[in-house]
Design a protein around this motif. Structure first.
Motif, short mmCIF file in Angstrom:
data_model
loop_
_atom_site.label_atom_id
_atom_site.label_comp_id
_atom_site.label_asym_id
_atom_site.label_seq_id
_atom_site.Cartn_x
_atom_site.Cartn_y
_atom_site.Cartn_z
N UNK A 20 0.82 -1.22 0.00
CA UNK A 20 0.00 0.00 0.00
C UNK A 20 0.85 1.27 0.00
N UNK A 21 2.13 1.13 -0.37
CA UNK A 21 3.02 2.29 -0.40
C UNK A 21 2.85 3.07 -1.71
N UNK A 22 3.55 4.18 -1.80
CA UNK A 22 3.53 5.01 -3.00
C UNK A 22 4.47 4.42 -4.06
N UNK A 40 -1.29 -7.84 9.03
CA UNK A 40 -0.35 -6.73 8.95
C UNK A 40 1.08 -7.23 9.08
N UNK A 41 1.96 -6.75 8.19
CA UNK A 41 3.39 -7.03 8.35
C UNK A 41 3.91 -6.08 9.42
N UNK A 42 4.17 -6.62 10.59
CA UNK A 42 4.62 -5.83 11.73
C UNK A 42 5.96 -5.18 11.42
N UNK A 43 6.00 -3.85 11.44
CA UNK A 43 7.23 -3.13 11.16
C UNK A 43 7.50 -2.87 9.70
N UNK A 78 -3.82 0.97 8.85
CA UNK A 78 -4.94 1.82 8.41
C UNK A 78 -5.72 1.11 7.31
N UNK A 79 -5.00 0.52 6.36
CA UNK A 79 -5.65 -0.21 5.27
C UNK A 79 -6.52 -1.33 5.79
N UNK A 80 -5.99 -2.09 6.73
CA UNK A 80 -6.73 -3.21 7.30
C UNK A 80 -7.99 -2.70 8.01
N UNK A 81 -7.85 -1.66 8.80
CA UNK A 81 -9.02 -1.11 9.51
C UNK A 81 -10.09 -0.68 8.53
N UNK A 82 -9.72 0.01 7.46
CA UNK A 82 -10.70 0.46 6.46
C UNK A 82 -11.40 -0.72 5.81
N UNK A 83 -10.62 -1.71 5.38
CA UNK A 83 -11.20 -2.85 4.68
C UNK A 83 -12.07 -3.71 5.59
N UNK A 84 -11.66 -3.88 6.84
CA UNK A 84 -12.47 -4.66 7.77
C UNK A 84 -13.74 -3.92 8.15
N UNK A 133 5.90 0.83 4.66
CA UNK A 133 7.27 1.06 5.13
C UNK A 133 7.47 0.66 6.59
N UNK A 134 6.56 1.12 7.46
CA UNK A 134 6.74 0.88 8.90
C UNK A 134 5.62 0.07 9.54
N UNK A 135 4.57 -0.23 8.79
CA UNK A 135 3.46 -0.99 9.34
C UNK A 135 2.29 -0.15 9.78
N UNK A 136 2.37 1.16 9.59
CA UNK A 136 1.29 2.05 10.02
C UNK A 136 0.22 2.17 8.94
N UNK A 137 0.62 2.46 7.71
CA UNK A 137 -0.36 2.56 6.62
C UNK A 137 -1.05 1.23 6.38
N UNK A 138 -0.33 0.14 6.57
CA UNK A 138 -0.96 -1.17 6.39
C UNK A 138 -2.01 -1.41 7.47
#
Length: 102
Positions: free
Chosen positions: A24-26, A86-89, A70-76, A63-68
């Motif tokens: 989900x990165x740029x 989520x890939x931790x880190x 957010x992505x999971x929360x939105x999709x769920x 990159x750090x596991x934060x946007x991922x």
């Protein structure tokens, strides 16, 4: 939220039934380094949700596991996904573990 660490993900990617990856990165981040999978920047995720399988495990990374996260929360929350991990880190953890591209 389900999490996986970089070393466990590397092992899972070598298994007979590897998880689907979702980056989900740029674009500039992906060009620099990626571990494969579907690429949908976070800002486009909702519009392209139909590209994400719901019938198999999907590991989302950034990159750090934060946007991922957010992505999971939105999709769920919005679409009822229950197969997301989520890939931790994120890619930072992947590099710190000394892992190469799968």
């Amino acid at each position: 939220m389900k999490q996986i660490d970089a070393t466990s993900l590397a092992a899972a990617l070598q298994s007979a039934t590897p998880p689907v990856l979702l980056d989900v990165r740029e674009d500039f981040e992906r060009e620099a380094f990626h571990i494969g999978g579907i690429w949908i920047p976070l800002a486009e995720l909702i519009h392209q949700k139909d590209r994400i399988p719901q019938d198999q495990p999907v590991v989302i990374y950034c990159r750090k596991g934060i946007r991922s996260q957010i992505a999971i929360q939105k999709l769920e929350d919005r679409f009822g996904f229950d197969n997301l991990i989520n890939l931790d880190g994120g890619m930072d953890a992947w590099h710190k573990a000394g892992l190469a591209r799968p």
